[in-house]
Write an enzyme that holds these catalytic residues in place. Structure first.
Site, short mmCIF file in Angstrom:
data_model
loop_
_atom_site.label_atom_id
_atom_site.label_comp_id
_atom_site.label_asym_id
_atom_site.label_seq_id
_atom_site.Cartn_x
_atom_site.Cartn_y
_atom_site.Cartn_z
N LYS A 54 0.84 -1.21 0.00
CA LYS A 54 0.00 0.00 0.00
C LYS A 54 0.87 1.25 0.00
O LYS A 54 0.61 2.21 -0.72
CB LYS A 54 -0.94 -0.01 1.22
N GLN A 98 -5.01 -1.64 9.48
CA GLN A 98 -4.89 -2.98 8.88
C GLN A 98 -5.53 -4.03 9.79
O GLN A 98 -5.20 -4.12 10.97
CB GLN A 98 -3.40 -3.29 8.64
N ASP A 121 -11.33 2.69 3.73
CA ASP A 121 -11.70 1.28 3.60
C ASP A 121 -13.22 1.14 3.43
O ASP A 121 -13.72 0.08 3.06
CB ASP A 121 -11.28 0.50 4.86
#
Ligand code: NAP
Length: 284
Positions: A54, A98, A121
């Protein structure tokens, strides 16, 4: 006949070029550089790889990015304090924690602490609600990546039988919603589904998000179906693989995504898209 392989890397490269150009234009016009903060708690090796990928993708696109690494025994309040700090940081447009998190931390509390306008997200309940209604700010990265692949490959969804295996909040459920919004006729399967192969054989578009190597076998797939493999698993030899028995299913399907090189790379691309959207919203 062998299926066409849907090349996630190639599609991603083209989409990322567009994102990079939009980011450069935004910076030139407003001085805003899209910024992403990724928080990782603990030392899960798979998570560390995802986070590195990422960060690299952000840098390649001309974004500002920071990775915050916290030890595995971090208390929830410390993580929440970090999120509160990033909430106020004007360089940061997207915050991603995460997953999975260590067991002392309540995942839902953490997701709820991310401000919805920085929730790239798209897991915050407010964003989930908007997705369900169809007036979304962000789309969840993995299902959005699948939809983008279908769009770019010219695979129509409207009116077609779509079967999703898996009903998690991060993949299965939002995948079903996006296919429904694209006017597919959608069936969602899970571990309590009876006669699974019978259901999956109805699919014109079959999406597997189960997390078990070799789960989707050729007898579960209708001749000519499009098969999208979201799974990211390790086989007995430790090699990255999806849910689908790729070799055998390729002989039945008309198109198929490989693992690696399929949905995974698109997920990161859609994260860039969401971060850019968050930054563009600041310029309005
Ligand atoms: P998850 O939360 O474990 O969900 C798995 C789903 O599979 C559940 O809904 C479960 O049903 C269903 N399932 C399990 N066994 C089944 C069976 N025998 N028959 C039918 N359904 C069954 O996993 P997830 O987070 O959605 O992830 C799924 C996979 O996608 C994993 O391999 C993950 O690593 C991968 N993934 C990939 C990306 C990417 O970027 N490519 C992103 C996220 C996740 P129940 O609900 O009934 O338990």
């Amino acid at each position: 006949m062998a299926a066409k392989i849907i090349d996630g890397k190639k599609i991603s490269a083209a989409v990322r070029e567009e994102i990079k150009a939009r980011a450069a234009a935004l910076t030139e016009r407003t001085g805003i550089v899209p910024g992403l903060a990724v928080i990782i708690v603990g030392e899960n090796p798979a998570s560390q790889v995802y986070v590195r990928n990422k960060k690299k993708a952000c840098e390649d696109a001309g974004f500002y990015s920071v990775v915050i690494e916290l030890p595995g025994d971090t208390e929830q309040k410390t993580l929440l304090a970090k999120i509160a700090e990033l909430k106020e940081d004007p360089r940061i447009h997207g915050i991603l924690v995460q997953l999975p998190l260590p067991e002392q931390i309540d995942e839902q509390a953490v997701i709820a602490a991310i401000p919805p306008e920085k929730d790239v997200d798209a897991f915050h309940p407010e964003n989930v609600g908007h997705i369900l209604i169809g007036d979304h700010r962000f789309l969840p990265c993995t299902p959005a990546g699948v939809m983008k692949m279908l769009e770019i490959e010219g695979i129509p969804v409207a009116g077609r039988e779509c079967v999703v295996i898996g009903r998690s909040n991060i993949v299965g459920k939002p995948m079903a919603v996006l296919l429904l919004q694209a006017n597919g006729t959608v069936t969602v399967c899970h571990s309590r589904t009876k006669n699974l192969p019978e259901v999956t054989r109805r699919a014109d578009i079959l999406v597997s998000a189960v997390g078990k190597a070799g789960f989707v076998t050729a007898d579960m797939v209708k001749e000519g179906a499009v098969v999208i493999d979201v799974g990211m698993n390790r086989n007995a030899e430790g090699k990255l693989c999806g849910d689908v028995d790729f070799a055998a299913v390729s002989e039945v399907a008309s198109a198929i995504t490989p693992v690696p090189g399929g949905v995974g790379v698109m997920t990161i691309t859609m994260l860039l898209e969401n971060t850019l959207r968050a930054a563009e919203a600041k310029a309005l």
